[in-house]
Design a protein around this motif. Structure first.
Motif, PDB file in Angstrom:
ATOM      1  N   LEU A 187       0.720  -1.291  -0.163  1.00 46.70           N
ATOM      2  CA  LEU A 187      -0.113  -0.133   0.059  1.00 46.70           C
ATOM      3  C   LEU A 187       0.942   1.228   0.046  1.00 46.70           C
ATOM      4  O   LEU A 187       0.563   2.160  -0.638  1.00 46.70           O
ATOM      5  N   PRO A 188       2.051   1.346   0.693  1.00 47.99           N
ATOM      6  CA  PRO A 188       2.815   2.637   0.810  1.00 47.99           C
ATOM      7  C   PRO A 188       3.328   2.928  -0.795  1.00 47.99           C
ATOM      8  O   PRO A 188       3.696   1.912  -1.359  1.00 47.99           O
ATOM      9  N   ARG A 189       3.315   3.949  -1.323  1.00 51.16           N
ATOM     10  CA  ARG A 189       3.660   4.377  -2.578  1.00 51.16           C
ATOM     11  C   ARG A 189       4.789   5.493  -2.426  1.00 51.16           C
ATOM     12  O   ARG A 189       4.859   6.142  -1.464  1.00 51.16           O
ATOM     13  N   GLY A 190       5.276   5.952  -3.847  1.00 51.22           N
ATOM     14  CA  GLY A 190       6.101   7.017  -3.937  1.00 51.22           C
ATOM     15  C   GLY A 190       7.172   6.995  -2.842  1.00 51.22           C
ATOM     16  O   GLY A 190       7.851   6.082  -2.740  1.00 51.22           O
ATOM     17  N   PRO A 191       7.510   7.724  -2.294  1.00 48.99           N
ATOM     18  CA  PRO A 191       8.649   7.795  -1.287  1.00 48.99           C
ATOM     19  C   PRO A 191       8.570   7.015  -0.036  1.00 48.99           C
ATOM     20  O   PRO A 191       9.756   6.894   0.665  1.00 48.99           O
ATOM     21  N   GLU A 192       7.302   6.287   0.142  1.00 52.28           N
ATOM     22  CA  GLU A 192       7.352   5.293   1.120  1.00 52.28           C
ATOM     23  C   GLU A 192       7.632   3.797   0.824  1.00 52.28           C
ATOM     24  O   GLU A 192       7.554   3.199   1.950  1.00 52.28           O
ATOM     25  N   ILE A 193       7.915   3.706  -0.337  1.00 50.59           N
ATOM     26  CA  ILE A 193       8.128   2.427  -0.911  1.00 50.59           C
ATOM     27  C   ILE A 193       9.304   1.894  -0.233  1.00 50.59           C
ATOM     28  O   ILE A 193      10.349   2.339  -0.049  1.00 50.59           O
TER      29      ILE A 193
ATOM     30  N   ILE B 101      11.841   8.046  -6.249  1.00 44.66           N
ATOM     31  CA  ILE B 101      11.876   9.093  -5.070  1.00 44.66           C
ATOM     32  C   ILE B 101      11.843   8.556  -3.909  1.00 44.66           C
ATOM     33  O   ILE B 101      12.045   9.461  -2.897  1.00 44.66           O
ATOM     34  N   SER B 102      12.057   7.243  -3.625  1.00 45.68           N
ATOM     35  CA  SER B 102      12.195   6.737  -2.279  1.00 45.68           C
ATOM     36  C   SER B 102      13.727   6.262  -2.245  1.00 45.68           C
ATOM     37  O   SER B 102      14.103   5.361  -2.720  1.00 45.68           O
ATOM     38  N   GLN B 103      13.998   6.984  -1.496  1.00 42.27           N
ATOM     39  CA  GLN B 103      15.540   6.867  -1.005  1.00 42.27           C
ATOM     40  C   GLN B 103      15.721   5.727  -0.206  1.00 42.27           C
ATOM     41  O   GLN B 103      16.574   4.896  -0.572  1.00 42.27           O
ATOM     42  N   ASP B 104      14.949   5.286   0.703  1.00 40.18           N
ATOM     43  CA  ASP B 104      14.767   3.784   1.357  1.00 40.18           C
ATOM     44  C   ASP B 104      14.735   2.652   0.470  1.00 40.18           C
ATOM     45  O   ASP B 104      15.506   1.957   0.776  1.00 40.18           O
ATOM     46  N   TRP B 105      13.781   2.839  -0.450  1.00 39.96           N
ATOM     47  CA  TRP B 105      13.858   1.748  -1.413  1.00 39.96           C
ATOM     48  C   TRP B 105      15.087   1.354  -2.007  1.00 39.96           C
ATOM     49  O   TRP B 105      15.410   0.146  -2.291  1.00 39.96           O
TER      50      TRP B 105
ATOM     51  N   VAL C  98      24.367   4.155  -4.986  1.00 41.94           N
ATOM     52  CA  VAL C  98      23.071   5.055  -4.780  1.00 41.94           C
ATOM     53  C   VAL C  98      23.808   6.418  -4.909  1.00 41.94           C
ATOM     54  O   VAL C  98      24.364   6.976  -3.927  1.00 41.94           O
ATOM     55  N   ARG C  99      23.081   7.301  -5.678  1.00 46.13           N
ATOM     56  CA  ARG C  99      23.523   8.610  -5.621  1.00 46.13           C
ATOM     57  C   ARG C  99      22.267   9.460  -5.837  1.00 46.13           C
ATOM     58  O   ARG C  99      20.942   8.929  -6.178  1.00 46.13           O
ATOM     59  N   GLU C 100      22.220  10.687  -5.246  1.00 41.35           N
ATOM     60  CA  GLU C 100      20.971  11.614  -5.644  1.00 41.35           C
ATOM     61  C   GLU C 100      21.033  12.453  -6.837  1.00 41.35           C
ATOM     62  O   GLU C 100      21.925  12.945  -7.101  1.00 41.35           O
ATOM     63  N   LYS C 101      19.738  12.721  -7.499  1.00 41.39           N
ATOM     64  CA  LYS C 101      19.828  13.341  -8.706  1.00 41.39           C
ATOM     65  C   LYS C 101      18.497  14.382  -8.282  1.00 41.39           C
ATOM     66  O   LYS C 101      17.488  14.105  -8.115  1.00 41.39           O
ATOM     67  N   LEU C 102      19.071  15.503  -8.383  1.00 42.39           N
ATOM     68  CA  LEU C 102      18.207  16.866  -7.843  1.00 42.39           C
ATOM     69  C   LEU C 102      17.360  17.236  -9.288  1.00 42.39           C
ATOM     70  O   LEU C 102      17.842  17.329 -10.172  1.00 42.39           O
ATOM     71  N   ASP C 103      16.090  17.610  -8.870  1.00 40.46           N
ATOM     72  CA  ASP C 103      15.413  18.386  -9.974  1.00 40.46           C
ATOM     73  C   ASP C 103      15.245  19.703  -9.503  1.00 40.46           C
ATOM     74  O   ASP C 103      14.785  19.979  -8.529  1.00 40.46           O
ATOM     75  N   LYS C 104      15.587  20.703 -10.895  1.00 40.96           N
ATOM     76  CA  LYS C 104      15.338  21.850 -10.587  1.00 40.96           C
ATOM     77  C   LYS C 104      13.817  22.379 -10.432  1.00 40.96           C
ATOM     78  O   LYS C 104      13.628  23.618 -10.021  1.00 40.96           O
ATOM     79  N   ARG C 105      12.866  21.488 -10.909  1.00 41.51           N
ATOM     80  CA  ARG C 105      11.510  22.026 -10.711  1.00 41.51           C
ATOM     81  C   ARG C 105      10.985  21.921  -9.349  1.00 41.51           C
ATOM     82  O   ARG C 105      11.215  20.723  -8.687  1.00 41.51           O
ATOM     83  N   SER C 106      10.405  23.109  -8.710  1.00 45.96           N
ATOM     84  CA  SER C 106      10.160  23.114  -7.678  1.00 45.96           C
ATOM     85  C   SER C 106       9.026  21.956  -7.195  1.00 45.96           C
ATOM     86  O   SER C 106       8.715  21.794  -5.760  1.00 45.96           O
TER      87      SER C 106
ATOM     88  N   ARG D  72       8.908  18.944  -7.662  1.00 43.49           N
ATOM     89  CA  ARG D  72       9.517  17.550  -7.989  1.00 43.49           C
ATOM     90  C   ARG D  72      10.239  17.228  -6.730  1.00 43.49           C
ATOM     91  O   ARG D  72      11.192  18.016  -6.462  1.00 43.49           O
ATOM     92  N   LYS D  73      10.217  15.966  -6.329  1.00 43.55           N
ATOM     93  CA  LYS D  73      11.128  15.373  -5.290  1.00 43.55           C
ATOM     94  C   LYS D  73      12.487  14.833  -5.955  1.00 43.55           C
ATOM     95  O   LYS D  73      12.272  14.548  -7.212  1.00 43.55           O
ATOM     96  N   PRO D  74      13.420  15.020  -4.986  1.00 46.28           N
ATOM     97  CA  PRO D  74      14.839  14.439  -5.560  1.00 46.28           C
ATOM     98  C   PRO D  74      14.674  12.948  -5.882  1.00 46.28           C
ATOM     99  O   PRO D  74      13.973  12.058  -5.373  1.00 46.28           O
ATOM    100  N   LEU D  75      15.450  12.460  -7.161  1.00 43.37           N
ATOM    101  CA  LEU D  75      15.593  11.281  -7.138  1.00 43.37           C
ATOM    102  C   LEU D  75      16.853  10.476  -6.845  1.00 43.37           C
ATOM    103  O   LEU D  75      17.752  10.940  -6.522  1.00 43.37           O
ATOM    104  N   LYS D  76      16.473   9.351  -6.209  1.00 38.80           N
ATOM    105  CA  LYS D  76      17.507   8.479  -5.723  1.00 38.80           C
ATOM    106  C   LYS D  76      17.948   7.371  -7.142  1.00 38.80           C
ATOM    107  O   LYS D  76      17.245   6.694  -7.423  1.00 38.80           O
ATOM    108  N   HIS D  77      19.214   7.608  -7.547  1.00 37.92           N
ATOM    109  CA  HIS D  77      19.634   6.888  -8.847  1.00 37.92           C
ATOM    110  C   HIS D  77      20.448   5.552  -8.431  1.00 37.92           C
ATOM    111  O   HIS D  77      21.598   6.010  -7.848  1.00 37.92           O
ATOM    112  N   LEU D  78      20.254   4.288  -8.628  1.00 36.75           N
ATOM    113  CA  LEU D  78      20.813   3.412  -8.388  1.00 36.75           C
ATOM    114  C   LEU D  78      21.452   2.712  -9.703  1.00 36.75           C
ATOM    115  O   LEU D  78      20.883   2.647 -10.898  1.00 36.75           O
ATOM    116  N   ASN D  79      22.741   2.580  -9.755  1.00 32.68           N
ATOM    117  CA  ASN D  79      23.384   2.310 -10.863  1.00 32.68           C
ATOM    118  C   ASN D  79      24.392   1.023 -10.819  1.00 32.68           C
ATOM    119  O   ASN D  79      25.194   1.030  -9.680  1.00 32.68           O
ATOM    120  N   ILE D  80      24.504   0.212 -11.612  1.00 33.13           N
ATOM    121  CA  ILE D  80      25.393  -0.942 -11.646  1.00 33.13           C
ATOM    122  C   ILE D  80      26.402  -0.488 -12.855  1.00 33.13           C
ATOM    123  O   ILE D  80      26.102  -0.893 -14.167  1.00 33.13           O
TER     124      ILE D  80
END
Length: 334
Positions: free
Chosen positions: A224-230, A276-280, A297-305, A307-315
């Motif tokens: 049930l948790p969505r978005g930043p709560e996943i 947008i879920s850092q914990d996920w 895992v790094r943070e990608k900021l969005d200049k649009r007010s 929008r939430k910052p994205l957490k970006h996972l890469n291999i």
């Protein structure tokens, strides 16, 4: 005092055994052949003799102790990993790359120090040999798809039943979802709707199931948790690996992508997923470690007010991409 032999001997150095007062918070996970277990569970369940991974292989829990409430430091590493521990906890670190490591107290660490990480410490040990049922594997695959590219909840309007909804855009995705639905919920009714797309090469379908019977499944996987709560469902940290693989395969197919970059004659590649879920993302990073796959895992900021910052996972390291392909992979051949 050696708890195995009962003999008392002089230590060769002061860091051979950490102080008895050093500790970590209850939720800090310890890497074991059974998966990632919260240290609090090890203490409260008195799991003496439990095998845990260290830098050379495995060791055993010899004693446990509840150390009460204490100030805890949080160490954030450049690759996105977090370490939480009391100030007197010992950490192996170096001041500069390729210099001699030292065991330092957490409260003595400085920014830009480098810590030793062992992402492949459990290579030689079969991680959690317990067998998975086809039901368990299919449920994990469906849960991952719903978190990445699905809907869970109730629609406003005439039908207010509990609903789960899958979206697929290729025949291979559709076969993956339907195959696991037939295994996990073979006797349940579902509705399939064709969805028009701008790209006529896609075959987009919406697969919807509804009813109160889904509640145990939804609660088990915390859907049930969505978005930043996943978050990653808690039991997957210790579940048999086939369930973990099915869950991650759904997530990377539903939300993941590949980036190719060319620099002159050289080309690099990354397997990525954003949220947008850092914990996920940090949970997924830990699950990948269970499969001996190193990621960042790094943070990608969005200049649009709005929008939430994205957490970006890469291999991105070649050996880790190879492990991903051999262990998890994507569903669609393209």
């Amino acid at each position: 005092h050696d708890l195995e032999t009962g003999e008392t001997t002089e230590l060769t150095n002061t860091y051979e055994h950490p102080q008895s007062s050093a500790c970590q918070p209850y939720h800090a996970r310890v890497s074991t052949p059974q998966g990632l277990i919260p240290i609090g569970d090890i203490v409260t369940r008195k799991l003496i003799g439990l095998e845990v991974f260290d830098s050379t292989g495995i060791t055993k829990v010899m004693a446990v102790k509840v150390n009460g409430t204490k100030p805890v430091y949080k160490i954030t590493l450049a690759n996105g990993l977090l370490i939480e521990a009391t100030g007197d906890h010992l950490i192996k670190a170096v001041q500069e790359r390729r210099s001699t490591p030292r065991w330092l107290r957490v409260d003595a660490l400085c920014t830009r120090m480098k810590l030793h990480l062992y992402p492949h410490a459990n290579n030689h040990i079969q991680n959690n040999v317990e067998e998975s049922t086809s039901q368990d594997i299919s449920e994990a695959a469906l849960a991952g798809w719903l978190q990445a590219d699905g809907f869970v909840g109730k629609y406003e309007g005439t039908n207010k039943s509990l609903t789960i909804e899958f979206m697929t855009v290729t025949q291979e995705e559709y076969d993956w979802v339907m195959g696991h639905l037939e295994t996990a919920f073979h006797d349940k009714h579902y509705r399939i709707t064709e969805v028009p797309t701008q790209n006529t090469q896609l075959n987009c379908k919406r697969i919807r199931l509804y009813g109160a019977w889904m509640k145990p499944f939804i609660e088990k996987y915390k859907l049930l948790p969505r978005g930043p709560e996943i978050r990653v469902p808690n039991h997957l940290f210790t579940a048999p690996l086939p369930q973990v693989v099915a869950y991650l395969k759904s997530i990377f197919q539903g939300d993941g992508y590949i980036v190719l970059n060319k620099y002159g004659e050289n080309q690099s590649a990354s397997i990525c997923v954003n949220s947008i879920s850092q914990d996920w993302m940090q949970d997924i990073q830990l699950l990948l470690f269970r499969l001996n796959i190193y990621s960042r895992v790094r943070e990608k900021l969005d200049k649009r007010s709005d929008r939430k910052p994205l957490k970006h996972l890469n291999i991105s390291i070649g050996s880790e991409r190879k492990r991903f392909v051999e262990t998890i992979g994507f569903i669609s051949s393209d």
